[in-house]
Design an enzyme around this catalytic site. Structure first.
Site, PDB file in Angstrom:
ATOM      1  N   ILE A 154      23.257  41.141  65.365  1.00  0.00           N
ATOM      2  CA  ILE A 154      22.458  40.287  65.953  1.00  0.00           C
ATOM      3  C   ILE A 154      23.095  38.803  66.119  1.00  0.00           C
ATOM      4  CG2 ILE A 154      21.312  39.275  63.833  1.00  0.00           C
ATOM      5  CD1 ILE A 154      19.258  40.175  66.975  1.00  0.00           C
ATOM      6  N   TYR A 155      23.797  38.459  65.224  1.00  0.00           N
ATOM      7  CA  TYR A 155      24.698  37.086  65.386  1.00  0.00           C
ATOM      8  C   TYR A 155      25.372  37.153  66.794  1.00  0.00           C
ATOM      9  CZ  TYR A 155      28.513  34.011  64.777  1.00  0.00           C
ATOM     10  OH  TYR A 155      29.391  32.963  65.056  1.00  0.00           O
ATOM     11  N   ALA A 156      26.267  38.265  66.812  1.00  0.00           N
ATOM     12  CA  ALA A 156      26.936  38.231  68.176  1.00  0.00           C
ATOM     13  C   ALA A 156      25.983  38.253  69.316  1.00  0.00           C
ATOM     14  CB  ALA A 156      27.759  39.602  68.259  1.00  0.00           C
ATOM     15  N   THR A 158      23.163  36.865  69.627  1.00  0.00           N
ATOM     16  CA  THR A 158      22.458  35.631  69.909  1.00  0.00           C
ATOM     17  C   THR A 158      23.468  34.723  70.617  1.00  0.00           C
ATOM     18  OG1 THR A 158      22.854  34.676  67.691  1.00  0.00           O
ATOM     19  CG2 THR A 158      20.909  35.715  67.940  1.00  0.00           C
TER      20      THR A 158
END
Length: 338
Positions: A154-156, A158
């Site tokens: 989810i970091y990537a 976003t």
């Protein structure tokens, strides 16, 4: 000649601190905006800000990016020429535990920054992305012109969303935007959740270190001072939409917007076990190695093609990882008095 004004989000953070210090040294007036969250040691963040505040050309506001009213008020008061947006909820591993923090900070917070930049019609908006957006891509070195649609965390995701949002703003409002993708940044005043920091701490205290994928990992380690030098030079490399829509095949410039994506990396694929051996040499102790399977969402390798950065600025990072590690270990021993 008036002092150029740069608003940096995330100045109490690892990269933001180094970038602010560099810009101050070059005569810019800098205002920092930082939430000083407790994701990691707040004392370290306050020490960084305290050092910056010793320079009269630096000022700061403490606030969250999601606080639109507060951020807008600050932006309106400071009237920056350039905004460099670094603040984010960082960390691939933490995104498995608390994904909502990434949506709040990285998507909503970034939207607020873009809205302020649009309203103020600033000269250039530069925003941090990450090598993690390349996700499951296997063709290396990673180039900005590659398709990047297979994010693994989810970091990537976003950060890829930020790139898409930015392109639309550049197209709709003619706002010049550069997105830069970082590759495994390390160095002095670093983040305690990063591998180098954790490894040095564990080795000095005689604790084991966790080595994922049994050490069969490769990273393009980029020294923080090289990274911020690249950002500084990109400030002046303002993207301009091509009149005829034609873009050279080596450039990531959009044919329909003043928008570009640029890798900032060392262009050197280093094996994790070689990195660990260099830490052992600098610390003077062998690590107790706890070999682990690959962590969910992680990738086996990253490697940057940094030729676009060099074409635009004449610069490419080149600090050898052994030299960078030695500098970090020296800083760590002094900071913690060990």
């Amino acid at each position: 000649m008036t002092q150029r004004k740069v608003l940096i989000t995330g100045t109490a953070g690892f990269i933001g601190f180094h970038l602010a210090r560099l810009l101050l040294a070059e005569g810019f007036r800098v205002h920092g905006y930082d939430g000083i969250t407790d994701y990691y040691d707040v004392t370290l963040k306050r020490r960084r800000h305290g050092m910056l505040l010793q320079d009269s050309a630096f000022s700061a506001t403490e606030g969250m990016l999601e606080d639109e009213v507060k951020f807008d008020r600050l932006a309106d008061e400071f009237q920056p020429d350039v905004i460099i947006h670094l603040a984010a909820q960082a960390g691939v591993r933490y995104s498995l535990e608390n994904p909502r923090a990434y949506i709040d900070a990285n998507v909503i917070g970034t939207f607020n920054v873009m809205e302020a930049a649009r309203r103020l019609e600033i000269d250039h908006l530069l925003m941090a992305s990450t090598s993690s957006v390349y996700g499951a891509n296997s063709e290396m070195p990673f180039a900005e012109t590659q398709k990047a649609d297979t994010q693994l965390t989810i970091y990537a995701a976003t950060k890829k969303a930020n790139e898409s949002m930015a392109h639309s703003y550049a197209h709709l409002w003619g706002l010049p935007i550069t997105m830069f993708r970082f590759f495994t940044v390390y160095g002095t005043w670093g983040r305690p959740d990063l591998a180098l920091y954790k490894f040095v701490s564990a080795m000095l205290e005689g604790r084991p270190i966790d080595i994922y994928n049994h050490g069969d990992m490769y990273r393009d380690f980029t020294y923080v001072e090289d990274l911020v030098r690249g950002i500084r030079l990109l400030v002046d490399a303002v993207p301009v939409q091509p009149e005829d829509g034609v873009v050279p095949e080596w450039d990531s410039l959009s044919p329909v917007a003043p928008y570009r994506v640029v890798n900032i990396g060392n262009s050197d694929k280093i094996k994790l076990l070689d990195f660990i051996e260099a830490i052992e040499d600098a610390v003077g102790k062998k690590a107790i190695r706890n070999l682990m399977p690959m962590q969910m969402g992680d990738v086996p390798a990253t490697w940057a093609d940094a030729s676009l950065l060099q074409s635009l600025t004449g610069y490419r990072p080149q600090t050898d990882f052994r030299e960078g590690i030695a500098r970090f270990v020296d800083w760590y021993r002094k900071y913690y008095n060990v």
